[in-house]
Design an enzyme around this catalytic site. Structure first.
Site, short mmCIF file in Angstrom:
data_model
loop_
_atom_site.label_atom_id
_atom_site.label_comp_id
_atom_site.label_asym_id
_atom_site.label_seq_id
_atom_site.Cartn_x
_atom_site.Cartn_y
_atom_site.Cartn_z
CG HIS A 50 45.96 32.37 31.43
ND1 HIS A 50 46.53 31.91 32.59
CD2 HIS A 50 46.12 33.71 31.43
CE1 HIS A 50 47.00 32.94 33.27
NE2 HIS A 50 46.76 34.04 32.60
CG ASP A 69 45.52 39.74 27.08
OD1 ASP A 69 45.04 38.77 27.66
OD2 ASP A 69 45.08 40.90 27.18
P1 IMP Z 1 40.36 44.46 36.36
O1 IMP Z 1 41.57 43.64 36.66
O2 IMP Z 1 39.22 43.67 35.77
O3 IMP Z 1 39.95 45.30 37.54
O4 IMP Z 1 40.76 45.51 35.20
C1 IMP Z 1 41.75 46.51 35.41
C2 IMP Z 1 42.59 46.70 34.16
O5 IMP Z 1 43.38 45.53 33.95
C3 IMP Z 1 41.78 46.89 32.87
O6 IMP Z 1 42.51 47.73 32.00
C4 IMP Z 1 41.73 45.47 32.28
O7 IMP Z 1 41.55 45.48 30.89
C5 IMP Z 1 43.11 44.98 32.67
N1 IMP Z 1 43.21 43.51 32.79
C6 IMP Z 1 42.88 42.75 33.88
N2 IMP Z 1 43.14 41.46 33.64
C7 IMP Z 1 43.67 41.38 32.41
C8 IMP Z 1 44.17 40.29 31.62
O8 IMP Z 1 44.19 39.12 32.02
N3 IMP Z 1 44.63 40.61 30.38
C9 IMP Z 1 44.65 41.90 29.92
N4 IMP Z 1 44.20 42.93 30.63
C10 IMP Z 1 43.70 42.69 31.87
MG MG Z 2 44.59 36.96 28.55
#
Ligand code: IMP
Ligand code: MG
Length: 336
Positions: free
Chosen positions: A43, A13
């Protein structure tokens, strides 16, 4: 060679979508190719007074001449993909690799149910972790197994390398960010694979020797959604007072926040081999420069901040984001 890799420097982010959408307009690449984990990313792109929150289609879609691809390393949720193809009307210029992984309902259920990853790690619940488990176990479906994807199937590695051989520009869109890397991030509070610039190359099938620039995107303050340590974390009322309140694009969760962190910025530069830095949301810290396009508008504390980032990381700031729209940016590349 003109392959630009854009990757996140903190916990996601940082505004990769904004930088990528600007680059798509300014540099007019032949291809923008999505790398990264999968639909866990959101995004945000703002262009011509419309906001898009995309989880699959590359952010460069706002330039209608660009071919849009998803690399083999990425996990595709067909439901999300078809919704975004309709929203962006990009069916005629979109391709997905034969071997991109497929997220199924069971993966989403596993990711979201109590006692599974969503509770423990604070995952996005999008199914990407369980899908990557099945991929490692060699039982995941891939794009060529899904009849509805047939019109879009392509060999992304061939398309990207052929374009580079012709001297055309290609942009690779990373997702998540280095501190969420399974290998280099804040384990176990990370995503389900590596997210570095090297991983982005692997996701799309190009060798590291083909990369011209690695742009690491650093937001002017640090945010994190989900569980895990956030150094310098501010209480939520202070986050609100500073005007730093944000909500997750995928989950809608409020983002935790901390001031800019030079040590983390140095780590991001090192792990990605950054050649350029993009600093985003600069207007949130310095409202007087909102929508600026000219470096001469960056003075005083704002100038000191940019200089300090460059001094600490030893990498030049090539872009400064000054607002949410793709055009709200100061492009410093001609000065470096
Ligand atoms: P997962 O990728 O859904 O398995 O989540 C694992 C960790 O990565 C968690 O803390 C999510 O909040 C974080 N996370 C995954 N993708 C994003 C993203 O695009 N932006 C921010 N945090 C993310
Ligand atoms: Mg994002």
């Amino acid at each position: 060679m003109t392959l630009t890799v854009v990757c996140g420097g903190f916990w996601g982010d940082e505004g990769k979508g904004k930088i990528l959408s600007y680059l798509a307009l300014s540099d007019n690449p032949a291809i923008v190719v999505r790398a990264g984990v999968g639909t866990n990313a959101g995004h945000t792109i703002e262009f011509e007074n419309r906001e898009y929150k995309l989880r699959m289609i590359p952010s460069g879609f706002i330039n209608p001449s660009i071919r849009l691809l998803i690399g083999a390393g990425v996990l595709v949720d067909p439901k999300v993909l078809f919704k975004e193809l309709d929203e962006t009307k990009t069916h005629d210029r979109f391709g997905v690799d034969y071997q991109s992984g497929i997220i199924e309902k069971k993966h989403i259920e596993l990711d979201s149910s109590n006692g599974h990853l969503k509770g423990k790690i604070g995952t996005t619940g999008s199914g990407t972790g369980p899908a990557n488990v099945d991929r490692a176990l060699r039982k995941l479906k891939v794009a060529r197994d899904i009849p509805e994807l047939k019109p879009y199937l392509t060999d992304v590695s061939v398309e990207v390398n052929d374009a580079l051989d012709l001297g055309l520009k290609v942009q690779a869109e990373g997702s998540q960010a280095i501190l969420l890397s399974l290998f280099h991030g804040s384990y176990p509070y990370v995503t389900s694979k590596d997210t570095s610039a090297a991983a982005i190359c692997s996701d799309i099938g190009v060798g590291p020797t083909r990369v011209s620039d690695v742009v690491v995107v650093l937001k002017s303050f640090v945010t994190r959604v989900g569980t895990g340590d956030l150094p310098g974390e501010l209480p939520m009322d202070e986050v609100k007072k500073r005007g730093w309140t944000e909500y997750g694009a995928v989950t809608g969760r409020p983002r935790r926040a901390a001031p800019f962190n030079y040590e983390l910025a140095k780590k991001a530069v090192r792990l990605n081999g950054a050649t350029q830095i993009a600093v985003t949301k600069f207007d949130i810290i310095f409202p007087e420069i909102a929508k600026a396009n000219d470096i001469n508008q960056i003075k005083g504390d704002a100038e000191d901040f940019i200089n300090k980032i460059e001094d600490e990381t030893k990498v030049k700031v090539a872009f400064i984001g000054t607002g949410p729209s793709a055009e709200d940016i100061i492009d410093l590349r001609e000065h470096i």
